[in-house]
Design an enzyme around this catalytic site. Sequence first.
Site, PDB file in Angstrom:
ATOM      1  N   LYS A  99       0.870  -1.179   0.000  1.00 21.69           N
ATOM      2  CA  LYS A  99       0.000   0.000   0.000  1.00 21.69           C
ATOM      3  C   LYS A  99       0.899   1.219   0.000  1.00 21.69           C
ATOM      4  O   LYS A  99       2.029   1.163   0.503  1.00 21.69           O
ATOM      5  CB  LYS A  99      -0.861  -0.003   1.265  1.00 21.69           C
ATOM      6  CG  LYS A  99      -2.126   0.819   1.153  1.00 21.69           C
ATOM      7  CD  LYS A  99      -3.162   0.155   0.271  1.00 21.69           C
ATOM      8  CE  LYS A  99      -4.555   0.366   0.777  1.00 21.69           C
ATOM      9  NZ  LYS A  99      -5.511  -0.555   0.166  1.00 21.69           N
ATOM     10  N   ASP A 139      -6.834   3.606  -5.173  1.00 27.59           N
ATOM     11  CA  ASP A 139      -7.329   3.591  -3.793  1.00 27.59           C
ATOM     12  C   ASP A 139      -7.955   4.971  -3.576  1.00 27.59           C
ATOM     13  O   ASP A 139      -8.246   5.670  -4.561  1.00 27.59           O
ATOM     14  CB  ASP A 139      -6.147   3.311  -2.832  1.00 27.59           C
ATOM     15  CG  ASP A 139      -6.592   2.842  -1.455  1.00 27.59           C
ATOM     16  OD1 ASP A 139      -6.864   1.658  -1.292  1.00 27.59           O
ATOM     17  OD2 ASP A 139      -6.682   3.684  -0.534  1.00 27.59           O
TER      18      ASP A 139
HETATM   19  P1  NAD Z   1     -15.997   5.698  -2.649  1.00 30.78           P
HETATM   20  O1  NAD Z   1     -15.217   6.940  -2.426  1.00 30.78           O
HETATM   21  O2  NAD Z   1     -16.459   5.331  -4.010  1.00 30.78           O
HETATM   22  O3  NAD Z   1     -17.305   5.713  -1.706  1.00 30.78           O
HETATM   23  C1  NAD Z   1     -17.269   5.989  -0.360  1.00 30.78           C
HETATM   24  C2  NAD Z   1     -18.672   6.368   0.076  1.00 30.78           C
HETATM   25  O4  NAD Z   1     -18.685   6.554   1.492  1.00 30.78           O
HETATM   26  C3  NAD Z   1     -19.190   7.675  -0.518  1.00 30.78           C
HETATM   27  O5  NAD Z   1     -20.550   7.499  -0.861  1.00 30.78           O
HETATM   28  C4  NAD Z   1     -19.058   8.653   0.626  1.00 30.78           C
HETATM   29  O6  NAD Z   1     -19.989   9.739   0.527  1.00 30.78           O
HETATM   30  C5  NAD Z   1     -19.378   7.753   1.772  1.00 30.78           C
HETATM   31  N1  NAD Z   1     -18.987   8.277   3.076  1.00 30.78           N
HETATM   32  C6  NAD Z   1     -17.882   8.967   3.411  1.00 30.78           C
HETATM   33  N2  NAD Z   1     -17.940   9.291   4.721  1.00 30.78           N
HETATM   34  C7  NAD Z   1     -19.079   8.759   5.201  1.00 30.78           C
HETATM   35  C8  NAD Z   1     -19.694   8.721   6.480  1.00 30.78           C
HETATM   36  N3  NAD Z   1     -19.125   9.316   7.525  1.00 30.78           N
HETATM   37  N4  NAD Z   1     -20.898   8.085   6.614  1.00 30.78           N
HETATM   38  C9  NAD Z   1     -21.485   7.499   5.563  1.00 30.78           C
HETATM   39  N5  NAD Z   1     -20.938   7.493   4.333  1.00 30.78           N
HETATM   40  C10 NAD Z   1     -19.753   8.116   4.169  1.00 30.78           C
HETATM   41  O7  NAD Z   1     -15.108   4.541  -2.008  1.00 30.78           O
HETATM   42  P2  NAD Z   1     -15.229   2.975  -2.281  1.00 30.78           P
HETATM   43  O8  NAD Z   1     -14.301   2.613  -3.376  1.00 30.78           O
HETATM   44  O9  NAD Z   1     -16.667   2.605  -2.352  1.00 30.78           O
HETATM   45  O10 NAD Z   1     -14.567   2.407  -0.947  1.00 30.78           O
HETATM   46  C11 NAD Z   1     -15.320   2.325   0.269  1.00 30.78           C
HETATM   47  C12 NAD Z   1     -14.547   1.444   1.241  1.00 30.78           C
HETATM   48  O11 NAD Z   1     -14.341   0.158   0.655  1.00 30.78           O
HETATM   49  C13 NAD Z   1     -13.149   1.924   1.640  1.00 30.78           C
HETATM   50  O12 NAD Z   1     -12.904   1.480   2.969  1.00 30.78           O
HETATM   51  C14 NAD Z   1     -12.237   1.174   0.690  1.00 30.78           C
HETATM   52  O13 NAD Z   1     -10.926   1.051   1.212  1.00 30.78           O
HETATM   53  C15 NAD Z   1     -12.950  -0.159   0.657  1.00 30.78           C
HETATM   54  N6  NAD Z   1     -12.633  -0.994  -0.506  1.00 30.78           N
HETATM   55  C16 NAD Z   1     -12.871  -0.554  -1.768  1.00 30.78           C
HETATM   56  C17 NAD Z   1     -12.586  -1.373  -2.845  1.00 30.78           C
HETATM   57  C18 NAD Z   1     -12.893  -0.955  -4.257  1.00 30.78           C
HETATM   58  O14 NAD Z   1     -12.717  -1.799  -5.166  1.00 30.78           O
HETATM   59  N7  NAD Z   1     -13.358   0.247  -4.502  1.00 30.78           N
HETATM   60  C19 NAD Z   1     -12.028  -2.648  -2.634  1.00 30.78           C
HETATM   61  C20 NAD Z   1     -11.806  -3.081  -1.325  1.00 30.78           C
HETATM   62  C21 NAD Z   1     -12.113  -2.233  -0.262  1.00 30.78           C
END
Ligand code: NAD
Length: 407
Positions: A99, A139
Site C-alpha cells: 500500500k 485507492d
Molecule cells: P468511494 O469513495 O467510491 O465511496 C465511499 C462512500 O462513502 C461515498 O458514498 C461517501 O460519501 C461515503 N462516506 C464517506 N464518509 C461517510 C460517512 N461518515 N458516513 C457514511 N458514508 C460516508 O469509495 P469505495 O471505493 O466505495 O470504498 C469504500 C470502502 O471500501 C473503503 O474502505 C475502501 O478502502 C474499501 N474498498 C474498496 C474497494 C474498491 O474496489 N473500490 C475494494 C476493497 C475495499
Amino acid sequence: MAAKADVLDRAMDLLSLDPGLRAVLRRPRRVVTVQVPVRLDNGAVEVFEGVRVQHSFARGPAKGGVRFHPSVTVEGMVPLAAAMTWKCALLGLPFGGAKGGVACDPRRLSAAELERLTRRYTAEIAPFVGPDLDVPAPDLGTGPREMAWMLDAFWTLRGRSDPGVVTGKPLCLGGAIGRDEATGKGVAACVRRACERQGIPCVNARVAIQGFGNVGAVAARALAACGARVVAATDSSGGVFHAHGLDVDALTAHKRRTGRLAGFPGAEDCPAARLLGLDVEVLVPAALEGQLTGANAASVRARIVAEGANGPTTPEADAVLLANGVLVVPDILCNAGGVTVSHAEWAQARDGVTWEAARVDAYLARSMDTAWEEVSRIAAERGVDLRTAAYASAVGRVAEAVRSRGV
Ligand code: NAD
C-alpha cells in the site's frame, strides 16, 4: 470468553507458529519513502511525501492501492499493506501485499498538478515496482486516470509498454471489464452466503448500507437484484430510509444527478448515526474504517455485518458483536472481489488477451465461493469466528510460503 484484541495473534496461535515466523509475518518487508517535488500551476514548487510499503512478497509480487490523501503516512500504510497480503492469500491469488501513496489533498490540486505529482511519485518508486515486483492499483483519491498516468510514466522510464505494471486502468489501456463492480458484487455474494448460514431468506431481507460509492452502491444494486430490500443508505451528505425498500436504481440516478443521497424523493431522512442501529437483517459498512466501535456496537440490531469497507469494525466492536451473536463477514473476505478481478486484469496483461464479461464474472463468483467455503470450514473445525478463520487461512498460506522459501 472475550476475544483477544489482535486477530493476527489469534490466527498465529491457532497455527502454533514459532516466534521467528511471527516476527517475519508481522513486519513489512520493505518501506520506501520518497520526496515528490511538484511544480504548481503558479510556478512555485511544493514538496510532498510519498510512501510505498511492501509487506510481503512470499507468494508473489506485492499488490495494493495508491492513495492520494492528507492522512498518508508510513504508520498508516503498514497495516493496510499487511491486510492486502492476507486478502490475496485468502483468495489464493499469487500476490503479496503493499500500500502506498502521497500525503496530499487532491481536491486542492488542478488536474495538471495531479498529473505531475502522479508521474513524479511513479518515477521515484519505479525501482521498487513492476509487474513481477509490486503492482499498484487505485485507492482513495486515485482512479483509472491516475493509473493511466502511472502506466505512461513507467513506459517513458523503461522504454517499453508494460500493461501489467498497474491494475485499475481504463478499459482502453487494458483495464478489466467488470473491475468497477467487482468489490460490490463480491460483497453481495458474501451477504447471500451469510444469509444462508443464519437461516435468513435473502428475498425480502432488510439491508442498510453505509457509504454509497463504488462498493456500497454496487452491493445495493446486486442485493436488490436478488430480492433483498435495501431500506436505508447513507453517504457523507446524510442518508435516506424507506421501510418498504428504496428503489436502488432511482437512488443511484439521484446520487449521480445531485451528488448526494439526501433529498431522494419519497424517502425519510436517515442520519448517519441512526443507520447503524436500524432494525434490519444485514448491515453493510462500506464507507470508512473504524465506524463500528466499542461505544456503538451494542446498538447494532442486524444479524449480519458484511464489511464492504476495509477495517470498519474496531477490535472492541468485534468482541461486542460476537457476544451478541452477530455474524461479521470480515473485510479480507467480504471486499476481496476487487483484488480478485485486479488479478484477472494482471493475468490478461501478461497473456495479451481480453476476457469477456462472463469469464470475469465466473472467475469472481468461483473465487469468492471457494474462499467462503474455506473460511466456513475452518470456523467450524476450530470453533472460531469468521474473522479468525479467515486470518488463520491467509496467515497459514503465507507462513507456508515463507517456510518453503527459507530465511
Ligand atoms: P468511494 O469513495 O467510491 O465511496 C465511499 C462512500 O462513502 C461515498 O458514498 C461517501 O460519501 C461515503 N462516506 C464517506 N464518509 C461517510 C460517512 N461518515 N458516513 C457514511 N458514508 C460516508 O469509495 P469505495 O471505493 O466505495 O470504498 C469504500 C470502502 O471500501 C473503503 O474502505 C475502501 O478502502 C474499501 N474498498 C474498496 C474497494 C474498491 O474496489 N473500490 C475494494 C476493497 C475495499
